[in-house]
Design an enzyme around this catalytic site. Structure first.
Site, PDB file in Angstrom:
ATOM      1  N   ARG A 186       0.839  -1.210   0.000  1.00 22.22           N
ATOM      2  CA  ARG A 186       0.000   0.000   0.000  1.00 22.22           C
ATOM      3  C   ARG A 186       0.869   1.253   0.000  1.00 22.22           C
ATOM      4  NH1 ARG A 186      -2.099   1.864   4.282  1.00 22.22           N
ATOM      5  NH2 ARG A 186      -2.529  -0.133   5.260  1.00 22.22           N
ATOM      6  N   TYR A 191     -11.029  21.211 -14.866  1.00 19.30           N
ATOM      7  CA  TYR A 191     -11.598  19.879 -14.964  1.00 19.30           C
ATOM      8  C   TYR A 191     -12.791  19.778 -14.008  1.00 19.30           C
ATOM      9  CZ  TYR A 191     -12.100  14.883 -14.979  1.00 19.30           C
ATOM     10  OH  TYR A 191     -12.623  13.632 -15.092  1.00 19.30           O
ATOM     11  N   ASP A 220      -2.117  21.551 -13.025  1.00 19.15           N
ATOM     12  CA  ASP A 220      -2.662  20.395 -13.753  1.00 19.15           C
ATOM     13  C   ASP A 220      -2.191  20.544 -15.193  1.00 19.15           C
ATOM     14  OD1 ASP A 220      -4.138  18.554 -15.195  1.00 19.15           O
ATOM     15  OD2 ASP A 220      -5.985  18.861 -14.062  1.00 19.15           O
ATOM     16  N   LYS A 224      -4.738  10.015 -19.504  1.00 17.02           N
ATOM     17  CA  LYS A 224      -4.845  10.709 -20.782  1.00 17.02           C
ATOM     18  C   LYS A 224      -3.577  10.503 -21.614  1.00 17.02           C
ATOM     19  CE  LYS A 224      -8.679  11.895 -18.800  1.00 17.02           C
ATOM     20  NZ  LYS A 224      -8.841  13.108 -18.030  1.00 17.02           N
TER      21      LYS A 224
HETATM   22  C1  LIG Z   1      -9.239  13.474 -16.759  1.00 18.24           C
HETATM   23  C2  LIG Z   1      -8.696  14.665 -16.092  1.00 18.24           C
HETATM   24  C3  LIG Z   1      -8.549  14.724 -14.701  1.00 18.24           C
HETATM   25  C4  LIG Z   1      -9.006  13.583 -13.805  1.00 18.24           C
HETATM   26  O1  LIG Z   1      -8.236  12.442 -14.033  1.00 18.24           O
HETATM   27  P1  LIG Z   1      -8.777  10.925 -13.824  1.00 18.24           P
HETATM   28  O2  LIG Z   1      -7.609  10.116 -14.227  1.00 18.24           O
HETATM   29  O3  LIG Z   1      -9.995  10.764 -14.674  1.00 18.24           O
HETATM   30  O4  LIG Z   1      -9.112  10.798 -12.361  1.00 18.24           O
HETATM   31  C5  LIG Z   1      -7.978  15.858 -14.147  1.00 18.24           C
HETATM   32  N1  LIG Z   1      -7.589  16.894 -14.913  1.00 18.24           N
HETATM   33  C6  LIG Z   1      -7.723  16.874 -16.247  1.00 18.24           C
HETATM   34  C7  LIG Z   1      -7.264  18.048 -17.044  1.00 18.24           C
HETATM   35  C8  LIG Z   1      -8.280  15.774 -16.882  1.00 18.24           C
HETATM   36  O5  LIG Z   1      -8.420  15.770 -18.213  1.00 18.24           O
END
Ligand SMILES: *Cc1c(COP(=O)(O)O)cnc(C)c1O
Length: 384
Positions: free
Chosen positions: A52, A104, A177, A202
């Site tokens: 973990r 997001y 982000d 992504k």
């Molecule tokens: C998809 C996304 C998230 C969230 O990520 P997950 O892997 O779906 O939890 C956060 N920020 C951006 C810009 C995203 O495209």
């Protein structure tokens, strides 16, 4: 490989050049163990106790991502959301945070609900305006400024260096982000960011077959240790198979992003001249509000994400999405297959997303095919 000054693209392609010391395999094994043997002297000379906290299958993905972003350390998480929320959970109830209005949607919802109930003072601002960030920070009280650039789903752009400067002068950290920019185009730490976050679901993975997240720290300090502890305590670790798939996907990050950028740029230019499109939102268009800042902080392209606003409003937008053949109607982004989405429908009530907007994630299909498919869908929707 790192000491030889190879480029980031070479490091990614060979996953840091790792070779299994026992078998000479060029690809690492997947470690399934949930626990590790204690030494006879009661120590843990392997540095690992229980899965973990960590897993050797993470090592290569974390080392590669840290090298690509130019930070000392990276942590992979069970999702982008668990990576992002860890940054806020590392704060103390009562702390003030400054976050974008356009971001997001799922993280925005969490900040407006859970994080607020937990006691964070969350202030939503127009993060594409540096003066709005400066006006919102409260020296001593603001602990984190969070930005997303380019930001979902309008791709509004924040000046990372300016945001870092404002945050630091107020005694706050800057979290970015950088899911959409990827380390291929932008390395936020070079512009002063303290934490870089990715939804590794992504572009980093790139094949729409795992959910994963990651953080990269600018420093290996007490704050970084806290983020690692939060991951271990909440158990928001990545599965070992997912960690392996993430590393496999990251090997082709550079050619995938490069190809997507070229297609997206060409699509943006062609769609901007399309009679059924009222506006194209893309940082690579000189007419776009965030273009000048993007030129400063993105190198090699402006990303694979764009949005188009359709003449005829919401109905025409949904009708267009209904008539594509090659594009796939689905949420998410950054995979090899191109996705189209009526974004306001998924964000729901209260969304800042315009109802006539279609979000496009450009994959690695032929760019001409992608344009032709949208063109026929736009025309058929218009005539329906
Ligand atoms: C998809 C996304 C998230 C969230 O990520 P997950 O892997 O779906 O939890 C956060 N920020 C951006 C810009 C995203 O495209």
């Amino acid at each position: 490989m790192t000491d030889k000054n190879f480029s980031a693209a070479s490091l990614a392609a060979q996953a840091m050049g790792w070779i299994d010391p026992v078998t000479r395999a060029v690809v690492p094994p997947i470690h399934m163990a949930s626990t590790y043997l204690r030494d006879e002297d009661n120590g843990y000379s392997s540095g690992r106790i229980y899965a973990r906290a960590d897993n050797p299958t993470f090592d290569q993905a974390e080392a590669t991502l840290a090298a690509l972003e130019g930070g000392p350390k990276a942590l992979v998480f069970s999702s982008g959301m668990s990576a992002a929320t860890a940054c806020f959970l590392a704060l103390t109830p009562g702390d003030h945070v400054v976050v974008p209005k356009v971001m997001y949607w799922s993280l925005r919802n969490w900040l407006a609900t859970f994080a607020t109930h937990w006691g964070l003072k969350v202030e939503f601002i127009d993060a594409d305006r540096t003066d709005a960030i400066a006006a919102a920070v409260r020296p001593g009280a603001t602990k984190l400024v969070w930005i997303e650039t380019p930001a979902n789903p309008t791709w509004s752009v924040t000046d990372i260096a300016a945001a870092a400067d404002i945050a630091h002068r107020a005694g706050a950290l800057l979290g970015v982000d950088s899911t959409v920019a990827t380390p291929v185009l932008t390395r936020p730490i070079e512009f002063g960011a303290d934490i870089v976050m990715h939804s590794a679901t992504k572009y980093l993975n790139g094949h729409s077959d795992i959910i994963a997240g990651a953080l990269v720290g600018a420093r290996d300090d007490d704050h970084w240790a806290k983020l690692r502890t939060i991951r271990a305590q909440l158990g928001t670790i990545l599965g070992q198979t997912e960690a392996w798939l993430l590393m496999r996907g990251m090997r082709t990050l550079f050619p995938r992003v490069d190809w997507a950028c070229r297609s997206a740029q060409s699509l943006a230019e062609r769609l901007a001249a399309h009679p059924m499109v009222s506006e194209v939102l893309y940082p690579g268009l000189p007419s776009f509000a965030g273009h000048a800042v993007s030129r400063k902080q993105m190198a090699g392209g402006f990303g694979g994400m764009l949005s188009v606003r359709i003449k005829g409003g919401e109905r025409a937008a949904i009708a267009t999405a209904a008539r594509v053949a090659l594009w796939k109607r689905a949420t998410s982004l950054g995979g090899v297959e191109s996705l189209i989405e009526h974004r306001a429908s998924i964000e729901g009530p209260g969304t800042p997303c315009p109802p006539d907007l279609l979000r496009l994630s450009v994959g690695v299909e032929d760019g001409g095919d992608l344009f032709d498919d949208l063109d026929q869908a736009l025309k058929r929707a218009h005539n329906a």
